[in-house]
Design a protein around this motif. Structure first.
Motif, short mmCIF file in Angstrom:
data_model
loop_
_atom_site.label_atom_id
_atom_site.label_comp_id
_atom_site.label_asym_id
_atom_site.label_seq_id
_atom_site.Cartn_x
_atom_site.Cartn_y
_atom_site.Cartn_z
N TYR A 1 -45.15 41.99 -76.22
CA TYR A 1 -44.80 40.78 -76.96
C TYR A 1 -45.61 40.69 -78.23
O TYR A 1 -46.77 41.10 -78.26
CB TYR A 1 -45.06 39.54 -76.10
N GLY A 2 -45.02 40.14 -79.29
CA GLY A 2 -45.79 40.03 -80.51
C GLY A 2 -45.09 39.25 -81.59
O GLY A 2 -43.99 38.73 -81.42
N ILE A 3 -45.76 39.21 -82.73
CA ILE A 3 -45.25 38.52 -83.90
C ILE A 3 -45.64 39.34 -85.13
O ILE A 3 -46.72 39.94 -85.17
CB ILE A 3 -45.79 37.08 -83.97
N THR A 4 -44.74 39.40 -86.11
CA THR A 4 -44.96 40.18 -87.32
C THR A 4 -44.60 39.35 -88.54
O THR A 4 -43.59 38.64 -88.53
CB THR A 4 -44.12 41.47 -87.30
N PHE A 5 -45.40 39.48 -89.59
CA PHE A 5 -45.13 38.85 -90.88
C PHE A 5 -45.20 39.92 -91.94
O PHE A 5 -46.01 40.84 -91.85
CB PHE A 5 -46.17 37.77 -91.20
N GLY A 6 -44.35 39.81 -92.99
CA GLY A 6 -44.42 40.79 -94.06
C GLY A 6 -43.54 40.43 -95.23
O GLY A 6 -42.89 39.38 -95.26
N THR A 7 -43.53 41.33 -96.20
CA THR A 7 -42.69 41.18 -97.38
C THR A 7 -41.61 42.25 -97.37
O THR A 7 -41.85 43.37 -96.91
CB THR A 7 -43.52 41.29 -98.67
N LEU A 8 -40.44 41.89 -97.86
CA LEU A 8 -39.32 42.83 -97.90
C LEU A 8 -38.81 42.94 -99.34
O LEU A 8 -37.76 42.46 -99.70
CB LEU A 8 -38.19 42.35 -96.98
N ARG A 9 -39.61 43.58 -100.18
CA ARG A 9 -39.24 43.84 -101.57
C ARG A 9 -39.00 45.34 -101.70
O ARG A 9 -38.82 46.03 -100.71
CB ARG A 9 -40.34 43.35 -102.49
N ASN A 10 -39.01 45.86 -102.95
CA ASN A 10 -38.86 47.30 -103.12
C ASN A 10 -39.93 48.02 -102.30
O ASN A 10 -39.64 48.92 -101.53
CB ASN A 10 -38.94 47.67 -104.60
N TRP A 11 -41.20 47.65 -102.49
CA TRP A 11 -42.30 48.05 -101.62
C TRP A 11 -42.94 46.78 -101.11
O TRP A 11 -43.13 45.83 -101.87
CB TRP A 11 -43.35 48.87 -102.37
N GLY A 12 -43.30 46.73 -99.86
CA GLY A 12 -43.93 45.55 -99.30
C GLY A 12 -44.97 45.93 -98.26
O GLY A 12 -45.22 47.11 -98.01
N VAL A 13 -45.57 44.93 -97.68
CA VAL A 13 -46.57 45.14 -96.64
C VAL A 13 -46.23 44.27 -95.44
O VAL A 13 -45.48 43.30 -95.56
CB VAL A 13 -48.00 44.79 -97.13
N TYR A 14 -46.74 44.63 -94.28
CA TYR A 14 -46.57 43.80 -93.09
C TYR A 14 -47.78 43.90 -92.20
O TYR A 14 -48.55 44.85 -92.26
CB TYR A 14 -45.29 44.15 -92.33
#
Length: 123
Positions: A10-23
């Motif tokens: 189980y978990g949770i993830t946050f990030g960015t979804l641009r050309n390049w992103g991070v999570y």
């Protein structure tokens, strides 16, 4: 280490979804009974990359690395142990309007690969 797959289901993830992103994400799991306690915690960090899109749909690839911390305690034998295991995380995220569907694989060294599935929202 127990012979089982997906010790942190189980978990949770946050990030960015641009050309390049991070999570970044956190996964966790626990298995407790009268004789033993098994707890895991996995922080994961990585990159996302835009692949293709058309209209209201976008596809992103992701890949990262983490460290799984496993704690095992046996009450009967009065023992406890902690293990650290590297984790590889990769897959794709489909974006359709405000909804995301993620499908990937998680590989913990010493375990078999596990399927990762997630549903999320775009802010």
């Amino acid at each position: 280490i127990r012979d089982r797959s997906s010790p942190s289901p189980y978990g949770i993830t946050f990030g960015t979804l641009r050309n390049w992103g991070v999570y970044g994400g956190m996964r966790f799991g626990a298995d407790v009974d009268d004789i033993s306690t098994y707890v895991t915690f996995t922080p994961v960090f990585g990159l996302t990359k835009y692949v293709v899109g058309t209209g209201n749909y976008r596809l992103h690839a992701y890949g990262g690395i983490g460290l799984t911390i496993e704690y095992f305690e046996n009450v009967f034998y009065e023992t406890s142990e902690t293990y650290n295991t590297f984790t590889l995380d990769f897959g794709i995220t489909n974006v359709l309007g405000p909804i995301t569907l993620t499908l990937g694989l998680e590989y913990l060294m010493g375990y078999s690969p596990d399927l990762v599935f997630g549903i999320g929202v775009v802010f």
